[in-house]
Design a protein around this motif. Structure first.
Motif, PDB file in Angstrom:
ATOM      1  N   ASP A 102      44.518   0.773 -29.369  1.00 45.33           N
ATOM      2  CA  ASP A 102      44.042   0.811 -30.756  1.00 45.33           C
ATOM      3  C   ASP A 102      44.155   2.214 -31.340  1.00 45.33           C
ATOM      4  N   VAL A 103      43.786   3.229 -30.552  1.00 48.52           N
ATOM      5  CA  VAL A 103      43.862   4.606 -31.041  1.00 48.52           C
ATOM      6  C   VAL A 103      45.311   5.039 -31.204  1.00 48.52           C
ATOM      7  N   ALA A 104      46.162   4.679 -30.254  1.00 43.04           N
ATOM      8  CA  ALA A 104      47.570   5.062 -30.351  1.00 43.04           C
ATOM      9  C   ALA A 104      48.238   4.417 -31.555  1.00 43.04           C
ATOM     10  N   LEU A 105      47.979   3.135 -31.773  1.00 38.80           N
ATOM     11  CA  LEU A 105      48.582   2.450 -32.923  1.00 38.80           C
ATOM     12  C   LEU A 105      48.110   3.052 -34.233  1.00 38.80           C
ATOM     13  N   GLY A 106      46.852   3.435 -34.276  1.00 42.60           N
ATOM     14  CA  GLY A 106      46.305   4.002 -35.497  1.00 42.60           C
ATOM     15  C   GLY A 106      46.769   5.407 -35.794  1.00 42.60           C
ATOM     16  N   SER A 107      47.226   6.116 -34.772  1.00 44.09           N
ATOM     17  CA  SER A 107      47.598   7.525 -34.943  1.00 44.09           C
ATOM     18  C   SER A 107      49.086   7.788 -34.811  1.00 44.09           C
ATOM     19  N   GLY A 108      49.830   6.821 -34.278  1.00 44.66           N
ATOM     20  CA  GLY A 108      51.247   7.046 -34.027  1.00 44.66           C
ATOM     21  C   GLY A 108      51.529   7.764 -32.725  1.00 44.66           C
ATOM     22  N   ALA A 109      50.504   7.994 -31.921  1.00 42.99           N
ATOM     23  CA  ALA A 109      50.691   8.667 -30.630  1.00 42.99           C
ATOM     24  C   ALA A 109      51.326   7.716 -29.630  1.00 42.99           C
ATOM     25  N   LEU A 110      51.892   8.270 -28.587  1.00 47.86           N
ATOM     26  CA  LEU A 110      52.404   7.479 -27.477  1.00 47.86           C
ATOM     27  C   LEU A 110      51.243   6.889 -26.686  1.00 47.86           C
ATOM     28  N   LEU A 111      51.441   5.700 -26.142  1.00 49.96           N
ATOM     29  CA  LEU A 111      50.424   5.036 -25.331  1.00 49.96           C
ATOM     30  C   LEU A 111      50.866   5.067 -23.875  1.00 49.96           C
ATOM     31  N   ALA A 112      50.014   5.608 -23.015  1.00 44.56           N
ATOM     32  CA  ALA A 112      50.331   5.710 -21.589  1.00 44.56           C
ATOM     33  C   ALA A 112      49.314   4.944 -20.760  1.00 44.56           C
ATOM     34  N   GLY A 113      49.819   4.193 -19.784  1.00 48.31           N
ATOM     35  CA  GLY A 113      48.970   3.679 -18.733  1.00 48.31           C
ATOM     36  C   GLY A 113      48.830   4.739 -17.658  1.00 48.31           C
ATOM     37  N   GLY A 114      47.940   4.516 -16.711  1.00 48.43           N
ATOM     38  CA  GLY A 114      47.748   5.543 -15.687  1.00 48.43           C
ATOM     39  C   GLY A 114      47.354   4.967 -14.344  1.00 48.43           C
ATOM     40  N   ILE A 115      47.972   5.489 -13.276  1.00 52.41           N
ATOM     41  CA  ILE A 115      47.565   5.215 -11.911  1.00 52.41           C
ATOM     42  C   ILE A 115      47.440   6.553 -11.195  1.00 52.41           C
ATOM     43  N   CYS A 116      46.738   6.568 -10.073  1.00 51.22           N
ATOM     44  CA  CYS A 116      46.463   7.856  -9.444  1.00 51.22           C
ATOM     45  C   CYS A 116      46.333   7.707  -7.935  1.00 51.22           C
ATOM     46  N   ASN A 117      46.043   8.828  -7.295  1.00 50.82           N
ATOM     47  CA  ASN A 117      45.836   8.855  -5.843  1.00 50.82           C
ATOM     48  C   ASN A 117      44.820   7.799  -5.433  1.00 50.82           C
ATOM     49  N   SER A 118      45.114   7.131  -4.323  1.00 54.40           N
ATOM     50  CA  SER A 118      44.273   6.008  -3.892  1.00 54.40           C
ATOM     51  C   SER A 118      43.106   6.424  -3.015  1.00 54.40           C
ATOM     52  N   ASN A 119      43.179   7.616  -2.394  1.00 56.03           N
ATOM     53  CA  ASN A 119      42.209   8.050  -1.380  1.00 56.03           C
ATOM     54  C   ASN A 119      42.169   7.085  -0.195  1.00 56.03           C
ATOM     55  N   LEU A 120      43.241   6.356  -0.040  1.00 53.28           N
ATOM     56  CA  LEU A 120      43.356   5.367   1.019  1.00 53.28           C
ATOM     57  C   LEU A 120      44.661   5.540   1.792  1.00 53.28           C
ATOM     58  N   PHE A 121      45.648   6.117   1.143  1.00 50.02           N
ATOM     59  CA  PHE A 121      47.001   6.195   1.695  1.00 50.02           C
ATOM     60  C   PHE A 121      47.039   6.993   2.997  1.00 50.02           C
ATOM     61  N   PHE A 136      48.712  -0.389  -6.955  1.00 46.66           N
ATOM     62  CA  PHE A 136      49.532   0.133  -8.048  1.00 46.66           C
ATOM     63  C   PHE A 136      50.145  -1.005  -8.858  1.00 46.66           C
ATOM     64  N   ASP A 137      50.636  -2.026  -8.173  1.00 48.62           N
ATOM     65  CA  ASP A 137      51.289  -3.137  -8.866  1.00 48.62           C
ATOM     66  C   ASP A 137      50.343  -3.813  -9.846  1.00 48.62           C
ATOM     67  N   GLU A 138      49.091  -4.031  -9.450  1.00 55.19           N
ATOM     68  CA  GLU A 138      48.202  -4.735 -10.361  1.00 55.19           C
ATOM     69  C   GLU A 138      47.844  -3.871 -11.570  1.00 55.19           C
ATOM     70  N   GLN A 139      47.616  -2.587 -11.369  1.00 48.43           N
ATOM     71  CA  GLN A 139      47.299  -1.729 -12.518  1.00 48.43           C
ATOM     72  C   GLN A 139      48.503  -1.561 -13.440  1.00 48.43           C
ATOM     73  N   VAL A 140      49.678  -1.364 -12.872  1.00 53.96           N
ATOM     74  CA  VAL A 140      50.883  -1.241 -13.702  1.00 53.96           C
ATOM     75  C   VAL A 140      51.152  -2.550 -14.436  1.00 53.96           C
ATOM     76  N   GLY A 141      50.876  -3.670 -13.797  1.00 52.96           N
ATOM     77  CA  GLY A 141      51.074  -4.962 -14.452  1.00 52.96           C
ATOM     78  C   GLY A 141      50.214  -5.106 -15.689  1.00 52.96           C
ATOM     79  N   TRP A 142      48.967  -4.703 -15.603  1.00 59.76           N
ATOM     80  CA  TRP A 142      48.094  -4.768 -16.788  1.00 59.76           C
ATOM     81  C   TRP A 142      48.572  -3.802 -17.868  1.00 59.76           C
ATOM     82  N   ALA A 143      49.054  -2.634 -17.457  1.00 59.07           N
ATOM     83  CA  ALA A 143      49.571  -1.668 -18.427  1.00 59.07           C
ATOM     84  C   ALA A 143      50.791  -2.220 -19.146  1.00 59.07           C
ATOM     85  N   ALA A 144      51.678  -2.874 -18.393  1.00 57.60           N
ATOM     86  CA  ALA A 144      52.870  -3.455 -19.000  1.00 57.60           C
ATOM     87  C   ALA A 144      52.489  -4.527 -20.015  1.00 57.60           C
ATOM     88  N   GLU A 145      51.513  -5.360 -19.666  1.00 60.41           N
ATOM     89  CA  GLU A 145      51.067  -6.404 -20.590  1.00 60.41           C
ATOM     90  C   GLU A 145      50.467  -5.815 -21.860  1.00 60.41           C
TER      91      GLU A 145
END
Length: 351
Positions: A102-121, A136-145
């Protein structure tokens, strides 16, 4: 500048136009504001106080950020398992993405999803590798949607974990910004030198590679020229805004014998205030990093909107927040404006 390794993207177009600024630091800033608990640092604020997340997105864009990064840092399955709230995983991620969109669409900014270190690897345990890739797959999947422009994979100490994140992003056919996190020596946990690590990430399809977190401007800047020279893709630099030095290369190592919090003498993460960089130090870093060839700039844990404004202004920009950039000529004691009362001008000269 070389073109991106992936398909044409809004991120690629922005990078061709000039440096991209990405404001990070949501975890620390919302903790300071009283909406997130230090320790686990899980972003439950997305569900509990969504307006505060939206406001911070808006403040960073107002200050000059080109990117709205969904607040999904530490919103992965392992972190939520640790606090016994696995059931919040999907709603938290989807809500974070919706707020950012919503903020990106309203401002024209780029929208980024994010994943990070798992502390499990664990590179010697194939089972954890499979777990991390699934996370990673599940978080990236939601970002893609959610229709993100790209996905940030960040704060990785292991190159192999970063490559897992990159593979998940590439499988979703999205551009990827991949940044590593160094605590001590400028090598990955696998003992790979940084330029080689950057080459491997670029060769595997990362659109932007670089560093984020842990190191402050003074200890990240010397590493950047070698990284720029090692790859043909844009390089990212997102230090923490703290005064690290050669003896304390990361903010976890900063020491203060007078600090009485936990752990005593080590102010990370909640007693770092005395080490905070000024906006002017951030501007100096920005100019130096740009001169070194860095094209994707930002700040990580500890950043405030005033830091991002300073970064934007150092690049010659005038974001909306620049309307309120300081004008000390009008200060009641230290100003020089003739409209000031003569008695106060005289007082200022005496100070």
């Amino acid at each position: 500048m070389a073109t991106l390794t992936g398909l044409r993207s809004r991120l690629g177009d922005r990078l061709v136009e000039g440096p991209v600024i990405c404001a990070e630091g949501y975890v620390f800033e919302l903790e300071r504001r009283g909406y997130l608990q230090a320790g686990a640092f899980v972003p439950e604020v997305v569900l509990e106080h969504p307006i505060q997340v939206r406001l911070l997105h808006e403040e960073f864009v107002h200050a000059g950020s080109d990117v709205v990064q969904a607040f999904t840092y530490y919103a992965h399955r392992e972190k939520l398992r640790q606090i016994g709230k696995d059931h919040l995983l999907e709603p938290l991620n989807r809500q974070a993405l919706e707020i950012a969109r919503d903020v990106a669409l309203g401002s024209g900014a780029l929208l980024a999803g994010g994943i990070c270190n798992s502390n499990l690897f664990d590179p010697v345990d194939p089972a954890t590798c499979a777990q991390v890739r699934a996370m990673f797959d599940e978080q990236v999947g939601w970002a893609a949607e959610a229709g993100v422009d790209f996905v940030i994979g960040e704060t990785f100490r292991y190159l192999d974990e970063a490559l897992l994140a990159l593979a998940a992003i590439r499988a979703a056919e999205l551009p990827a910004v991949i940044t590593l996190n160094l605590h001590g020596t400028p090598r990955t946990r696998e003992d790979i030198e940084l330029p080689e690590a950057m080459r491997r990430l670029a060769d595997a399809g990362a659109d932007v590679v670089g560093l984020n977190c842990s190191r402050g401007p003074a200890t990240m800047l010397p590493l950047l020229p070698d990284l720029v020279g090692a790859v043909s893709v844009p390089v990212a630099a997102l230090p923490v805004p703290y005064r690290t030095d050669a003896a304390h290369p990361n903010f976890q190592a900063l020491a203060d014998p007078n600090y009485t919090g936990f752990p005593a003498g080590r102010p990370f993460p909640t007693g770092l205030d005395p080490f905070t960089c000024t906006r002017y130090e951030v501007a100096d870093f920005t100019r130096a990093a740009q001169a070194a060839g860095v094209r994707y700039l930002g700040l990580c844990c500890g950043a405030g909107p005033h830091h991002i404004r300073s970064m934007a202004e150092a690049l010659g920009r005038r974001p909306p927040a620049s309307r309120y950039t300081e004008d000390m000529s009008r200060h009641v004691y230290f100003g020089s404006d003739p409209a000031l009362a003569p008695a106060y001008l005289e007082y200022g000269r005496a100070l």
